[in-house]
Design a protein around this motif. Structure first.
Motif, PDB file in Angstrom:
ATOM      1  N   ALA A 118       7.163  13.964   0.789  1.00  0.00           N
ATOM      2  CA  ALA A 118       7.039  14.425  -0.596  1.00  0.00           C
ATOM      3  C   ALA A 118       8.259  14.035  -1.431  1.00  0.00           C
ATOM      4  CB  ALA A 118       6.840  15.937  -0.623  1.00  0.00           C
ATOM      5  N   LYS A 119       9.380  13.711  -0.782  1.00  0.00           N
ATOM      6  CA  LYS A 119      10.601  13.316  -1.495  1.00  0.00           C
ATOM      7  C   LYS A 119      10.661  11.809  -1.748  1.00  0.00           C
ATOM      8  CE  LYS A 119      13.122  17.017   0.795  1.00  0.00           C
ATOM      9  NZ  LYS A 119      14.170  17.331   1.778  1.00  0.00           N
ATOM     10  N   ALA A 121       0.853  -1.193   0.000  1.00  0.00           N
ATOM     11  CA  ALA A 121       0.000   0.000   0.000  1.00  0.00           C
ATOM     12  C   ALA A 121       0.884   1.237   0.000  1.00  0.00           C
ATOM     13  CB  ALA A 121      -0.899   0.001   1.232  1.00  0.00           C
ATOM     14  N   PRO A 122       0.517   2.242  -0.771  1.00  0.00           N
ATOM     15  CA  PRO A 122       1.320   3.469  -0.746  1.00  0.00           C
ATOM     16  C   PRO A 122       1.152   4.183   0.591  1.00  0.00           C
ATOM     17  CG  PRO A 122      -0.682   3.817  -2.014  1.00  0.00           C
ATOM     18  CD  PRO A 122      -0.638   2.353  -1.647  1.00  0.00           C
ATOM     19  N   PRO A 123       2.143   4.963   0.985  1.00  0.00           N
ATOM     20  CA  PRO A 123       1.978   5.727   2.223  1.00  0.00           C
ATOM     21  C   PRO A 123       0.831   6.720   2.053  1.00  0.00           C
ATOM     22  CG  PRO A 123       3.981   6.372   1.077  1.00  0.00           C
ATOM     23  CD  PRO A 123       3.416   5.222   0.340  1.00  0.00           C
ATOM     24  N   GLN A 124       0.144   6.978   3.129  1.00  0.00           N
ATOM     25  CA  GLN A 124      -1.002   7.885   3.094  1.00  0.00           C
ATOM     26  C   GLN A 124      -0.582   9.270   3.568  1.00  0.00           C
ATOM     27  OE1 GLN A 124      -4.152   6.830   1.929  1.00  0.00           O
ATOM     28  NE2 GLN A 124      -2.765   5.191   1.310  1.00  0.00           N
ATOM     29  N   ARG A 125      -1.028  10.267   2.818  1.00  0.00           N
ATOM     30  CA  ARG A 125      -0.783  11.651   3.228  1.00  0.00           C
ATOM     31  C   ARG A 125      -1.898  12.049   4.179  1.00  0.00           C
ATOM     32  NH1 ARG A 125       1.393  16.624   0.257  1.00  0.00           N
ATOM     33  NH2 ARG A 125       0.655  18.291   1.622  1.00  0.00           N
ATOM     34  N   LEU A 126      -1.540  12.383   5.403  1.00  0.00           N
ATOM     35  CA  LEU A 126      -2.495  12.852   6.394  1.00  0.00           C
ATOM     36  C   LEU A 126      -2.351  14.375   6.507  1.00  0.00           C
ATOM     37  CD1 LEU A 126      -1.868  10.047   9.017  1.00  0.00           C
ATOM     38  CD2 LEU A 126      -3.591  10.108   7.210  1.00  0.00           C
ATOM     39  N   ALA A 127      -3.104  14.993   7.377  1.00  0.00           N
ATOM     40  CA  ALA A 127      -3.077  16.453   7.493  1.00  0.00           C
ATOM     41  C   ALA A 127      -1.692  16.982   7.839  1.00  0.00           C
ATOM     42  CB  ALA A 127      -4.097  16.914   8.537  1.00  0.00           C
ATOM     43  N   ALA A 160       4.374   0.505  11.621  1.00  0.00           N
ATOM     44  CA  ALA A 160       3.924   1.739  10.978  1.00  0.00           C
ATOM     45  C   ALA A 160       5.094   2.711  10.979  1.00  0.00           C
ATOM     46  CB  ALA A 160       2.746   2.342  11.728  1.00  0.00           C
ATOM     47  N   PHE A 161       5.242   3.453   9.877  1.00  0.00           N
ATOM     48  CA  PHE A 161       6.234   4.522   9.851  1.00  0.00           C
ATOM     49  C   PHE A 161       5.530   5.843   9.611  1.00  0.00           C
ATOM     50  CE2 PHE A 161       6.105   3.511   5.322  1.00  0.00           C
ATOM     51  CZ  PHE A 161       6.127   4.768   4.726  1.00  0.00           C
ATOM     52  N   THR A 162       6.085   6.898  10.142  1.00  0.00           N
ATOM     53  CA  THR A 162       5.578   8.248   9.909  1.00  0.00           C
ATOM     54  C   THR A 162       6.751   9.164   9.589  1.00  0.00           C
ATOM     55  OG1 THR A 162       5.724   8.840  12.240  1.00  0.00           O
ATOM     56  CG2 THR A 162       3.602   8.009  11.477  1.00  0.00           C
ATOM     57  N   CYS A 163       6.462  10.178   8.800  1.00  0.00           N
ATOM     58  CA  CYS A 163       7.454  11.209   8.511  1.00  0.00           C
ATOM     59  C   CYS A 163       6.723  12.499   8.173  1.00  0.00           C
ATOM     60  CB  CYS A 163       8.402  10.793   7.391  1.00  0.00           C
ATOM     61  SG  CYS A 163       7.636  10.567   5.788  1.00  0.00           S
ATOM     62  N   SER A 164       7.457  13.582   8.175  1.00  0.00           N
ATOM     63  CA  SER A 164       6.857  14.886   7.909  1.00  0.00           C
ATOM     64  C   SER A 164       6.345  14.960   6.474  1.00  0.00           C
ATOM     65  CB  SER A 164       7.899  15.986   8.127  1.00  0.00           C
ATOM     66  OG  SER A 164       8.892  15.922   7.107  1.00  0.00           O
ATOM     67  N   LEU A 165       5.482  15.919   6.217  1.00  0.00           N
ATOM     68  CA  LEU A 165       4.981  16.131   4.858  1.00  0.00           C
ATOM     69  C   LEU A 165       6.121  16.469   3.905  1.00  0.00           C
ATOM     70  CD1 LEU A 165       1.716  18.174   5.547  1.00  0.00           C
ATOM     71  CD2 LEU A 165       1.908  15.781   4.832  1.00  0.00           C
ATOM     72  N   GLU A 166       7.075  17.273   4.375  1.00  0.00           N
ATOM     73  CA  GLU A 166       8.205  17.662   3.526  1.00  0.00           C
ATOM     74  C   GLU A 166       9.057  16.458   3.149  1.00  0.00           C
ATOM     75  OE1 GLU A 166       6.528  20.851   5.728  1.00  0.00           O
ATOM     76  OE2 GLU A 166       7.544  19.122   6.572  1.00  0.00           O
ATOM     77  N   GLY A 224       2.758   5.052   6.718  1.00  0.00           N
ATOM     78  CA  GLY A 224       2.733   3.830   5.931  1.00  0.00           C
ATOM     79  C   GLY A 224       2.880   2.602   6.813  1.00  0.00           C
ATOM     80  N   LEU A 225       2.546   1.450   6.253  1.00  0.00           N
ATOM     81  CA  LEU A 225       2.621   0.178   6.972  1.00  0.00           C
ATOM     82  C   LEU A 225       3.551  -0.772   6.241  1.00  0.00           C
ATOM     83  CD1 LEU A 225      -1.196  -0.395   7.566  1.00  0.00           C
ATOM     84  CD2 LEU A 225       0.427   0.785   9.051  1.00  0.00           C
ATOM     85  N   PHE A 226       4.177  -1.671   6.996  1.00  0.00           N
ATOM     86  CA  PHE A 226       4.999  -2.709   6.382  1.00  0.00           C
ATOM     87  C   PHE A 226       5.189  -3.850   7.374  1.00  0.00           C
ATOM     88  CE2 PHE A 226       7.984  -0.083   8.673  1.00  0.00           C
ATOM     89  CZ  PHE A 226       8.870  -0.986   9.218  1.00  0.00           C
ATOM     90  N   LEU A 227       5.518  -5.011   6.845  1.00  0.00           N
ATOM     91  CA  LEU A 227       5.876  -6.169   7.659  1.00  0.00           C
ATOM     92  C   LEU A 227       7.399  -6.242   7.756  1.00  0.00           C
ATOM     93  CD1 LEU A 227       3.370  -8.679   6.103  1.00  0.00           C
ATOM     94  CD2 LEU A 227       3.390  -7.981   8.497  1.00  0.00           C
TER      95      LEU A 227
END
Length: 163
Positions: free
Chosen positions: A143-144, A30-36, A134-140, A41-44
């Motif tokens: 985007a890369k 699944a592609p990572p989801q852009r939240l507000a 689950a991984f998270t990162c900033s919007l900036e 994103g999720l992975f095993l």
């Protein structure tokens, strides 16, 4: 090997062999989801069965536990390999190669990539499905990542998904 006829109710032998195929490198995710305020994103976790003590360490993890990444540039399979460590520094698996390669693009960024346990799947589930993260990162930073032809649909008829 010539194909053997399958018995009714059995799995054809070519579907359960240990032989390598060109499709072995195909990975669907699944592609990572852009939240507000971030990308998520999720992975095993990968490689759990190859790490001594990983299953015991994973069994002690709970949803929400923070995980850490540690580069393993001497890895023979992927020089961008990233080990996944629990809060006490025990190795519990690896990032999938597609994520390790993406995260390598932004390794020198001041932004961080957060990693948490989403679910621990106990036996008898397969070890390759043991740890959902689950991984998270900033919007900036997000985007890369996940740009280019590698992330285009296989079929021209496929409908686009928003990342």
């Amino acid at each position: 090997f010539p194909p053997r006829p399958a018995q009714p109710g059995s799995v054809p032998p070519d579907l359960c062999s240990a032989r390598r195929r060109a499709t072995d490198r195909l990975e669907v995710f699944a592609p990572p989801q852009r939240l507000a305020d971030r990308f998520e994103g999720l992975f095993l976790a990968r490689g759990v069965r190859h790490i001594a003590g990983a299953e015991a360490a994973i069994a002690q993890l709970r949803q929400g536990c923070q995980l850490q990444l540690r580069a393993e540039p001497t890895n023979r399979q992927n020089p961008h390999a990233q080990q996944i460590l629990d809060e006490s520094g025990r190795e519990v698996g690896y990032l999938p190669n597609y994520l390790a390669d993406e995260f390598a693009k932004v390794r020198n960024s001041a932004d961080t990539i957060g990693l948490t346990v989403l679910k621990v799947n106990p036996p008898p589930g397969g070890v390759h499905h043991r740890l959902l993260c689950a991984f998270t990162c900033s919007l900036e930073l997000g985007a890369k990542l996940f740009q280019g032809t590698m992330y285009e649909p296989i079929s021209a008829d496929a409908s686009p998904m928003a990342a």
